[in-house]
Design a protein around this motif. Sequence first.
Motif, mmCIF file in Angstrom:
data_model
loop_
_atom_site.group_PDB
_atom_site.id
_atom_site.type_symbol
_atom_site.label_atom_id
_atom_site.label_comp_id
_atom_site.label_asym_id
_atom_site.label_seq_id
_atom_site.Cartn_x
_atom_site.Cartn_y
_atom_site.Cartn_z
ATOM 1 N N TRP A 112 15.682 41.063 -20.423
ATOM 2 C CA TRP A 112 14.279 40.850 -21.013
ATOM 3 C C TRP A 112 14.435 41.181 -22.363
ATOM 4 O O TRP A 112 13.625 40.609 -23.551
ATOM 5 C CB TRP A 112 13.046 41.304 -20.228
ATOM 6 C CG TRP A 112 13.269 42.946 -20.482
ATOM 7 C CD1 TRP A 112 13.710 43.939 -19.384
ATOM 8 C CD2 TRP A 112 12.518 43.667 -21.350
ATOM 9 N NE1 TRP A 112 13.459 45.219 -19.966
ATOM 10 C CE2 TRP A 112 12.753 45.037 -21.206
ATOM 11 C CE3 TRP A 112 11.795 43.440 -22.748
ATOM 12 C CZ2 TRP A 112 12.492 46.047 -22.000
ATOM 13 C CZ3 TRP A 112 11.370 44.441 -23.410
ATOM 14 C CH2 TRP A 112 11.530 45.814 -23.140
ATOM 15 N N TYR A 113 15.095 42.291 -22.902
ATOM 16 C CA TYR A 113 15.000 42.472 -24.472
ATOM 17 C C TYR A 113 16.244 41.965 -25.366
ATOM 18 O O TYR A 113 16.412 41.931 -26.221
ATOM 19 C CB TYR A 113 15.183 44.428 -24.458
ATOM 20 C CG TYR A 113 16.367 44.808 -23.861
ATOM 21 C CD1 TYR A 113 17.597 44.823 -24.763
ATOM 22 C CD2 TYR A 113 16.259 45.213 -22.363
ATOM 23 C CE1 TYR A 113 18.597 45.381 -24.051
ATOM 24 C CE2 TYR A 113 17.281 45.733 -21.767
ATOM 25 C CZ TYR A 113 18.647 45.869 -22.824
ATOM 26 O OH TYR A 113 19.665 46.292 -21.760
ATOM 27 N N ALA B 238 -3.532 46.698 -18.037
ATOM 28 C CA ALA B 238 -2.496 47.503 -18.713
ATOM 29 C C ALA B 238 -1.392 47.603 -18.089
ATOM 30 O O ALA B 238 -0.298 47.685 -18.630
ATOM 31 C CB ALA B 238 -3.206 48.756 -19.124
ATOM 32 N N MET B 241 -0.104 43.217 -16.869
ATOM 33 C CA MET B 241 0.290 42.250 -17.849
ATOM 34 C C MET B 241 1.514 42.544 -18.636
ATOM 35 O O MET B 241 2.435 41.556 -18.418
ATOM 36 C CB MET B 241 -0.852 42.016 -18.894
ATOM 37 C CG MET B 241 -2.025 41.425 -18.255
ATOM 38 S SD MET B 241 -3.338 41.087 -19.523
ATOM 39 C CE MET B 241 -2.628 39.378 -20.075
ATOM 40 N N PRO B 242 2.094 43.673 -18.685
ATOM 41 C CA PRO B 242 3.350 44.134 -19.369
ATOM 42 C C PRO B 242 4.111 43.774 -18.075
ATOM 43 O O PRO B 242 5.323 43.267 -18.482
ATOM 44 C CB PRO B 242 3.412 45.545 -19.687
ATOM 45 C CG PRO B 242 1.615 45.920 -20.060
ATOM 46 C CD PRO B 242 0.931 44.922 -18.963
ATOM 47 N N ALA B 243 4.071 44.133 -16.879
ATOM 48 C CA ALA B 243 4.917 43.815 -15.943
ATOM 49 C C ALA B 243 4.992 42.365 -15.865
ATOM 50 O O ALA B 243 6.210 41.972 -15.706
ATOM 51 C CB ALA B 243 4.272 44.478 -14.402
ATOM 52 N N LEU B 245 5.025 40.248 -17.988
ATOM 53 C CA LEU B 245 5.848 39.662 -19.210
ATOM 54 C C LEU B 245 7.234 40.066 -18.896
ATOM 55 O O LEU B 245 8.076 39.302 -19.150
ATOM 56 C CB LEU B 245 5.074 40.096 -20.536
ATOM 57 C CG LEU B 245 3.922 39.420 -20.771
ATOM 58 C CD1 LEU B 245 3.291 40.156 -22.024
ATOM 59 C CD2 LEU B 245 4.045 37.898 -21.111
ATOM 60 N N LEU B 246 7.380 41.268 -18.510
ATOM 61 C CA LEU B 246 8.821 41.500 -18.358
ATOM 62 C C LEU B 246 9.342 40.852 -17.121
ATOM 63 O O LEU B 246 10.672 40.249 -17.262
ATOM 64 C CB LEU B 246 8.962 43.295 -18.049
ATOM 65 C CG LEU B 246 8.489 44.096 -18.896
ATOM 66 C CD1 LEU B 246 8.913 45.436 -18.679
ATOM 67 C CD2 LEU B 246 9.172 43.769 -20.475
ATOM 68 N N SER B 248 8.708 38.204 -16.147
ATOM 69 C CA SER B 248 8.830 36.403 -16.430
ATOM 70 C C SER B 248 10.127 36.110 -17.053
ATOM 71 O O SER B 248 10.135 35.058 -16.919
ATOM 72 C CB SER B 248 7.637 36.058 -17.235
ATOM 73 O OG SER B 248 7.864 36.526 -18.548
ATOM 74 N N LEU B 316 1.856 34.577 -22.233
ATOM 75 C CA LEU B 316 0.936 35.318 -23.014
ATOM 76 C C LEU B 316 -0.036 34.469 -23.772
ATOM 77 O O LEU B 316 -1.403 34.869 -23.944
ATOM 78 C CB LEU B 316 1.511 36.179 -24.260
ATOM 79 C CG LEU B 316 1.188 37.117 -25.117
ATOM 80 C CD1 LEU B 316 0.539 38.009 -24.217
ATOM 81 C CD2 LEU B 316 2.011 37.584 -26.115
#
Lengths: 334, 368
Positions: A112-113, B238, B241-243, B245-246, B248, B316
Amino acid sequence: MTEPAARLRAHQLRLGYGDEVVIDGLDLDVLDGTVTAVIGPNGCGKSTLLRGLARLLPARSGHVLLDGRRIDRYPTREVAKVLGVLPQAPVAPDGLTVADLVSRGRHPHQAWYRQWSGDDEQAVAEALAWTGMSECAERTVDTLSGGQRQRVWISMALAQGTDILLLDEPTTFLDLAHQVDVLDLVERLHREKGRTVVMVLHDLNLAARYAGRLVAMRDGAVVADGPPEEVLTASLLRTVFDLEARVIEDPVAGTPLVIPIGRRHRDDRADRADTEQADTDRADPNPDRADTDRADPEQADTDPDHDPDRADPDSRTATRIVDARADHRASNRR
Amino acid sequence: MTYAVPGRPPIRVGRFSGVWRGRLAAVTALGIGLLVLLAALNIGLGDVRISLGDVLGALVGGGDRAQRFIVLQLRLPRTLTGLLVGAALGMAGAITQALTRNPLASPDLLGVTGGAGAAALAVIALGGGGSGTAVGLLGGGGSGTAVGLLAGAGVPLAALIGGLLAAAVVYGLAYRRGMLTDRLVLVGVGVNAVAVAITSWLLVVAHVDQAAQATVWLTGSLNGRGWEHVVPVALALAVLMPAGLLVSFGLGALALGDDTASGLGVRVNRYRVTLGLIALVLAAVATAGAGPIGFVALVVPQICQRLVRAATPPLLTSAVYGALLTVTGDLIARTALPAELPVGIVTAVLGTPYLLYLLGRRNRGVTL
């Protein structure tokens, strides 16, 4: 004599869907640096075998070994760095650009990064250039022709950078010129990049030309396995395909060339005379028919004249003309 | 400047690398700008008008007491709830559509909203609802106690549980040696229909006052949302959403079909369950926060996909525009219409033409 190395092997492999067992107890060594074509009638388990080798279908029993390790116990991402697979007629979402599609071949090398490293960029640029698709990089895949699209998918597999590549009917839905084009590309992958290729093919003559080894399957079992000259014989075609055929030497490649003998040509020699007669009528100025003539001379031969009034009074020939017209219309629709 | 691969300029910082997508960045930035503006307007406009300067002043502790009360205790939490709920719905919709490769798939379709609605209604209608007094219409027995307990915990919790329960049922019924998307959608539609039937039945048997209250909730309303609604939704987002995005990161491969994705090293079934769960919880949290606000999850990802010219809905960006649509809908509902309507009706009115357009395209045989 030393055994040739085989990084990908199937041992007593049993595969199936639901309650149905398609393949039972199959052994196969995919020799490194070779091009193998799997042939056989529809439903013989060719694609199932390929899916099994590619770990897309889990083994019911037996196993597939990759570098001596059971493929289902190998992290799938690691497998994807060694073994690439192109399914039959893959579909890209509308609006995806060629460059983006080819870049997805880099997925097993990314995180991912780290989604566009220098290595990724270089591999994708090379893959695009190598398949001649650099010019189309920013076009969307849905605007390409079928042949170009297949080039893009092969480009993606190339960007993946795997030593072994499994292709499930890479020439499906392509016209003859593009079939040859795609197979030339596969041949170059093998020759220039040293890739090991296993592909399922329907066209026996192309398989004989482009593969060093043919694996003929029927009812989920390997019936014959060896160089095309040994595998493609009249008796094998009878056993595997229930097809009467003559096998002659391909005047271009020197490989076996299968000439199928349909029931029509077996039952009635008189057909020959018709065909030859029709041949002399080939210089038809009607441009509409030019394509059909080239694509399928057999069809055009049975359609000696467009004017139905002048059709042969012989009812049998008349029927065949109707058939050929129907075929013609059908192929136009496609 | 030309790049090694046309159309994919790199951005690289240390170990991090990605593709710079100017259009995506511009559209997202524009959405954030509009969102800030509309949120400020939503705080400033109303029966008591407060200028943007005074809004800012109140936010940093200035202004008079009345203004501070209106801004900090009434309109800010209401706007934030709408913003968070809209963002959750936008992202949940983008994920479900990308996962199922179906532009009509949304959490509404997958049973979450229906389940949440039925459960919330059970609490409102049978338990006395937000007032917290457990009337216990069912009276006695195990189910009565359960309803009473739920009523004590409140409508949002019931909606959350109901939504997750419906999602679990959909997943359980649809999962059979792998998650086939067609089956998932069909089962989702079925479960949703059951939930809607239960909802209708509850509306019929409920007391008329509670039925009216329930109807407002069922259209999705930001009325009377305070900090007690903002905080739990914000905490959930919190994490989720980061989870999302990662995780995805694998969607690009999945868009090429299950077999191709497997060949590229994606564990398709596990992946779909994981990311699908994130989307369903996002949707359930959103529904718990403001009731089932329709069409945001369905429409926003499709609009964003076209705006950024991507092949799959951008997560996003969908979250930003989901928030924008919801806050705008609330602003219109609060100020522009003669009677204050629930925000869900406004988003539905804004979203329906687009849905019809999508359906029309599909019926004409255009593959979406």
